[in-house]
Design a protein around this motif. Sequence first.
Motif, PDB file in Angstrom:
ATOM      1  N   LEU A  41     108.018 -47.367 -54.083  1.00  0.00           N
ATOM      2  CA  LEU A  41     106.915 -48.288 -54.352  1.00  0.00           C
ATOM      3  C   LEU A  41     107.350 -49.392 -55.310  1.00  0.00           C
ATOM      4  O   LEU A  41     107.009 -50.564 -55.115  1.00  0.00           O
ATOM      5  CB  LEU A  41     105.720 -47.529 -54.913  1.00  0.00           C
ATOM      6  CG  LEU A  41     104.409 -48.280 -54.967  1.00  0.00           C
ATOM      7  CD1 LEU A  41     104.003 -48.737 -53.572  1.00  0.00           C
ATOM      8  CD2 LEU A  41     103.323 -47.411 -55.558  1.00  0.00           C
ATOM      9  N   ALA A  42     108.129 -49.047 -56.331  1.00  0.00           N
ATOM     10  CA  ALA A  42     108.643 -50.060 -57.261  1.00  0.00           C
ATOM     11  C   ALA A  42     109.539 -51.056 -56.526  1.00  0.00           C
ATOM     12  O   ALA A  42     109.459 -52.265 -56.744  1.00  0.00           O
ATOM     13  CB  ALA A  42     109.404 -49.398 -58.399  1.00  0.00           C
ATOM     14  N   ALA A  90     108.414 -57.801 -52.692  1.00  0.00           N
ATOM     15  CA  ALA A  90     107.320 -58.761 -52.504  1.00  0.00           C
ATOM     16  C   ALA A  90     107.507 -59.964 -53.431  1.00  0.00           C
ATOM     17  O   ALA A  90     107.261 -61.106 -53.029  1.00  0.00           O
ATOM     18  CB  ALA A  90     105.980 -58.094 -52.747  1.00  0.00           C
ATOM     19  N   ASP A  91     107.950 -59.719 -54.644  1.00  0.00           N
ATOM     20  CA  ASP A  91     108.183 -60.809 -55.596  1.00  0.00           C
ATOM     21  C   ASP A  91     109.317 -61.724 -55.147  1.00  0.00           C
ATOM     22  O   ASP A  91     109.334 -62.904 -55.461  1.00  0.00           O
ATOM     23  CB  ASP A  91     108.515 -60.255 -56.982  1.00  0.00           C
ATOM     24  CG  ASP A  91     107.314 -59.613 -57.653  1.00  0.00           C
ATOM     25  OD1 ASP A  91     106.175 -59.870 -57.210  1.00  0.00           O
ATOM     26  OD2 ASP A  91     107.523 -58.839 -58.610  1.00  0.00           O
ATOM     27  N   GLN A  92     110.286 -61.186 -54.406  1.00  0.00           N
ATOM     28  CA  GLN A  92     111.455 -61.960 -53.985  1.00  0.00           C
ATOM     29  C   GLN A  92     111.329 -62.484 -52.551  1.00  0.00           C
ATOM     30  O   GLN A  92     112.301 -62.928 -51.973  1.00  0.00           O
ATOM     31  CB  GLN A  92     112.708 -61.099 -54.110  1.00  0.00           C
ATOM     32  CG  GLN A  92     112.994 -60.681 -55.535  1.00  0.00           C
ATOM     33  CD  GLN A  92     114.124 -59.666 -55.624  1.00  0.00           C
ATOM     34  OE1 GLN A  92     114.637 -59.192 -54.621  1.00  0.00           O
ATOM     35  NE2 GLN A  92     114.509 -59.332 -56.835  1.00  0.00           N
ATOM     36  N   ILE A 121     109.485 -59.449 -48.093  1.00  0.00           N
ATOM     37  CA  ILE A 121     108.513 -58.858 -47.179  1.00  0.00           C
ATOM     38  C   ILE A 121     107.294 -59.754 -47.059  1.00  0.00           C
ATOM     39  O   ILE A 121     107.042 -60.599 -47.915  1.00  0.00           O
ATOM     40  CB  ILE A 121     108.060 -57.444 -47.631  1.00  0.00           C
ATOM     41  CG1 ILE A 121     107.441 -57.488 -49.033  1.00  0.00           C
ATOM     42  CG2 ILE A 121     109.199 -56.456 -47.566  1.00  0.00           C
ATOM     43  CD1 ILE A 121     106.839 -56.174 -49.490  1.00  0.00           C
ATOM     44  N   GLU A 122     106.574 -59.570 -45.953  1.00  0.00           N
ATOM     45  CA  GLU A 122     105.311 -60.243 -45.744  1.00  0.00           C
ATOM     46  C   GLU A 122     104.265 -59.168 -45.535  1.00  0.00           C
ATOM     47  O   GLU A 122     104.559 -58.118 -44.966  1.00  0.00           O
ATOM     48  CB  GLU A 122     105.380 -61.128 -44.500  1.00  0.00           C
ATOM     49  CG  GLU A 122     106.409 -62.219 -44.585  1.00  0.00           C
ATOM     50  CD  GLU A 122     106.577 -62.956 -43.264  1.00  0.00           C
ATOM     51  OE1 GLU A 122     106.067 -62.458 -42.237  1.00  0.00           O
ATOM     52  OE2 GLU A 122     107.205 -64.002 -43.273  1.00  0.00           O
ATOM     53  N   TYR A 123     103.067 -59.399 -45.990  1.00  0.00           N
ATOM     54  CA  TYR A 123     102.012 -58.419 -45.782  1.00  0.00           C
ATOM     55  C   TYR A 123     100.658 -59.094 -45.751  1.00  0.00           C
ATOM     56  O   TYR A 123     100.481 -60.192 -46.251  1.00  0.00           O
ATOM     57  CB  TYR A 123     102.051 -57.317 -46.845  1.00  0.00           C
ATOM     58  CG  TYR A 123     101.915 -57.784 -48.268  1.00  0.00           C
ATOM     59  CD1 TYR A 123     100.677 -57.854 -48.866  1.00  0.00           C
ATOM     60  CD2 TYR A 123     103.027 -58.139 -49.004  1.00  0.00           C
ATOM     61  CE1 TYR A 123     100.542 -58.278 -50.180  1.00  0.00           C
ATOM     62  CE2 TYR A 123     102.915 -58.561 -50.313  1.00  0.00           C
ATOM     63  CZ  TYR A 123     101.668 -58.629 -50.892  1.00  0.00           C
ATOM     64  OH  TYR A 123     101.540 -59.042 -52.183  1.00  0.00           O
TER      65      TYR A 123
END
Length: 98
Positions: free
Chosen positions: A19-20, A26-28, A31-33
């Motif tokens: 999870l971390a 996500a910060d980098q 990924i897209e969500y």
Amino acid sequence: MPGVLARLIHDGFPPKVALAKLYRMADQDYIEYGSSPAFAWPTEKGRAFLAAEAANAPRIIREAKRCPSCRVEKPVAEFGRNAARPDGLQSVCRACRR
């Protein structure tokens, strides 16, 4: 394709670590969500990152394994390979599979 979180857990990372890593990805922009990062899919840059992470994932190295059929602990050489299982081995020894 499973979500990124499921893939990281499948690759051997403990859930909290996975999870971390997911939030870091996500910060980098790896990924897209939509509504939740737990159901994210990797970008092109993220696929390369996940492949590198899978290569560095912790692996369980065993010398022996217990066969649930004959209930005997045997060396891992007595078990066939199965890439779908977490330890990479069949659940039942070769002698019991025959």
